[in-house]
Design a protein around this motif. Structure first.
Motif, PDB file in Angstrom:
ATOM      1  N   GLY A   1      20.576  38.248 128.733  1.00  0.00           N
ATOM      2  CA  GLY A   1      21.312  38.428 129.805  1.00  0.00           C
ATOM      3  C   GLY A   1      22.090  39.681 129.755  1.00  0.00           C
ATOM      4  O   GLY A   1      23.098  40.154 130.541  1.00  0.00           O
ATOM      5  N   ILE A   2      21.797  40.538 128.690  1.00  0.00           N
ATOM      6  CA  ILE A   2      22.558  41.954 128.577  1.00  0.00           C
ATOM      7  C   ILE A   2      21.515  42.940 128.602  1.00  0.00           C
ATOM      8  O   ILE A   2      20.463  42.914 127.815  1.00  0.00           O
ATOM      9  N   PHE A   3      21.730  43.977 129.491  1.00  0.00           N
ATOM     10  CA  PHE A   3      20.732  45.173 129.647  1.00  0.00           C
ATOM     11  C   PHE A   3      21.281  46.339 129.631  1.00  0.00           C
ATOM     12  O   PHE A   3      22.676  46.505 129.811  1.00  0.00           O
ATOM     13  N   VAL A   4      20.680  47.483 129.500  1.00  0.00           N
ATOM     14  CA  VAL A   4      21.284  48.688 129.232  1.00  0.00           C
ATOM     15  C   VAL A   4      20.285  49.506 130.097  1.00  0.00           C
ATOM     16  O   VAL A   4      19.064  49.384 130.326  1.00  0.00           O
ATOM     17  N   GLN A   5      20.784  50.453 130.723  1.00  0.00           N
ATOM     18  CA  GLN A   5      20.037  51.277 131.567  1.00  0.00           C
ATOM     19  C   GLN A   5      19.287  52.415 130.971  1.00  0.00           C
ATOM     20  O   GLN A   5      19.812  53.118 129.836  1.00  0.00           O
ATOM     21  N   ALA A   6      18.073  52.939 131.176  1.00  0.00           N
ATOM     22  CA  ALA A   6      17.332  53.933 130.429  1.00  0.00           C
ATOM     23  C   ALA A   6      16.471  54.601 131.480  1.00  0.00           C
ATOM     24  O   ALA A   6      16.067  54.095 132.546  1.00  0.00           O
ATOM     25  N   ILE A   7      15.873  55.523 130.859  1.00  0.00           N
ATOM     26  CA  ILE A   7      14.669  56.138 131.734  1.00  0.00           C
ATOM     27  C   ILE A   7      13.473  56.152 131.097  1.00  0.00           C
ATOM     28  O   ILE A   7      13.304  56.357 129.478  1.00  0.00           O
ATOM     29  N   LEU A   8      12.489  55.610 131.461  1.00  0.00           N
ATOM     30  CA  LEU A   8      11.163  55.590 130.836  1.00  0.00           C
ATOM     31  C   LEU A   8      10.559  56.996 130.759  1.00  0.00           C
ATOM     32  O   LEU A   8      10.232  57.613 131.819  1.00  0.00           O
ATOM     33  N   LYS A   9      10.106  57.335 129.385  1.00  0.00           N
ATOM     34  CA  LYS A   9       9.666  58.473 129.326  1.00  0.00           C
ATOM     35  C   LYS A   9       8.242  58.524 129.195  1.00  0.00           C
ATOM     36  O   LYS A   9       7.755  59.539 129.808  1.00  0.00           O
ATOM     37  N   SER A  10       7.509  57.578 128.659  1.00  0.00           N
ATOM     38  CA  SER A  10       6.180  57.432 128.718  1.00  0.00           C
ATOM     39  C   SER A  10       5.709  55.965 128.825  1.00  0.00           C
ATOM     40  O   SER A  10       6.280  55.187 128.362  1.00  0.00           O
ATOM     41  N   THR A  11       4.756  55.865 129.329  1.00  0.00           N
ATOM     42  CA  THR A  11       3.946  54.456 129.516  1.00  0.00           C
ATOM     43  C   THR A  11       2.716  54.783 128.809  1.00  0.00           C
ATOM     44  O   THR A  11       1.793  53.535 128.566  1.00  0.00           O
ATOM     45  N   GLY A  12       2.197  55.762 128.334  1.00  0.00           N
ATOM     46  CA  GLY A  12       0.996  56.090 127.463  1.00  0.00           C
ATOM     47  C   GLY A  12       1.091  55.363 125.865  1.00  0.00           C
ATOM     48  O   GLY A  12      -0.076  55.291 125.352  1.00  0.00           O
ATOM     49  N   SER A  13       2.222  55.038 125.415  1.00  0.00           N
ATOM     50  CA  SER A  13       2.183  54.321 124.025  1.00  0.00           C
ATOM     51  C   SER A  13       3.496  53.411 123.829  1.00  0.00           C
ATOM     52  O   SER A  13       4.271  53.425 124.850  1.00  0.00           O
ATOM     53  N   PHE A  14       3.165  52.432 123.097  1.00  0.00           N
ATOM     54  CA  PHE A  14       4.117  51.533 122.687  1.00  0.00           C
ATOM     55  C   PHE A  14       4.481  51.309 121.374  1.00  0.00           C
ATOM     56  O   PHE A  14       3.334  51.607 120.375  1.00  0.00           O
ATOM     57  N   MET A  15       5.563  51.046 120.985  1.00  0.00           N
ATOM     58  CA  MET A  15       5.888  50.815 119.610  1.00  0.00           C
ATOM     59  C   MET A  15       6.039  49.369 119.353  1.00  0.00           C
ATOM     60  O   MET A  15       6.518  48.524 119.776  1.00  0.00           O
TER      61      MET A  15
END
Length: 142
Positions: free
Chosen positions: A66-80
């Motif tokens: 139930g806790i979120f932080v705003q972010a900007i998606l830099k890339s969807t080409g790879s995941f950690m």
């Protein structure tokens, strides 16, 4: 009822109780695997949906329940991905999905194994229950 018969009855009843306890434990394990399977499926869907999002899009990232932080998606080409032992590696969406699909397959195999084992235990429990009923009926007729 002879002492020997009484001992045999106790032994069969104890065996029946042990089977019931083991089946309850296996049922808990099965439920845990089903929960894991849901989580893996949800993660596969999330990766699929995330790969459709354009780069530099504002997103909400969960930090805790139930806790979120705003972010900007830099890339969807790879995941950690955490691959175990606190080791994190970079994976392409296809590789990440492949690993998750493999994990889902392993969970399904484990579930099948548990179900097969539970079925055998259930058959044995029914057999023992029949023996106990027969023994009690025989004692009533004596």
């Amino acid at each position: 009822m002879t002492k020997k018969d009484e001992e045999a009855l106790k032994e069969k009843y104890f065996e029946f109780q042990m089977l019931e306890a083991q089946m309850k434990q296996l049922e808990k394990q099965l439920m845990a695997f089903e929960q894991q399977q849901l989580e893996v499926s949800s993660t596969i869907n999330a990766l699929s949906e995330l790969s459709k999002v354009k780069e530099n899009t504002d997103i909400l990232v969960p930090v805790a329940s139930g806790i979120f932080v705003q972010a900007i998606l830099k890339s969807t080409g790879s995941f950690m991905m955490n691959v175990g032992g606190d080791v994190v590696v970079e994976k392409s969406p296809k590789e990440a999905s492949g690993l998750l699909e493999k994990q889902a397959s392993e969970i399904e195999k484990a579930k099948t194994h548990i179900i097969e084992h539970m079925t055998k235990m259930q058959e044995k429990a029914v057999e023992i229950e029949g023996e106990l009923i027969s023994f009690v009926q025989e004692q009533k007729n004596v």
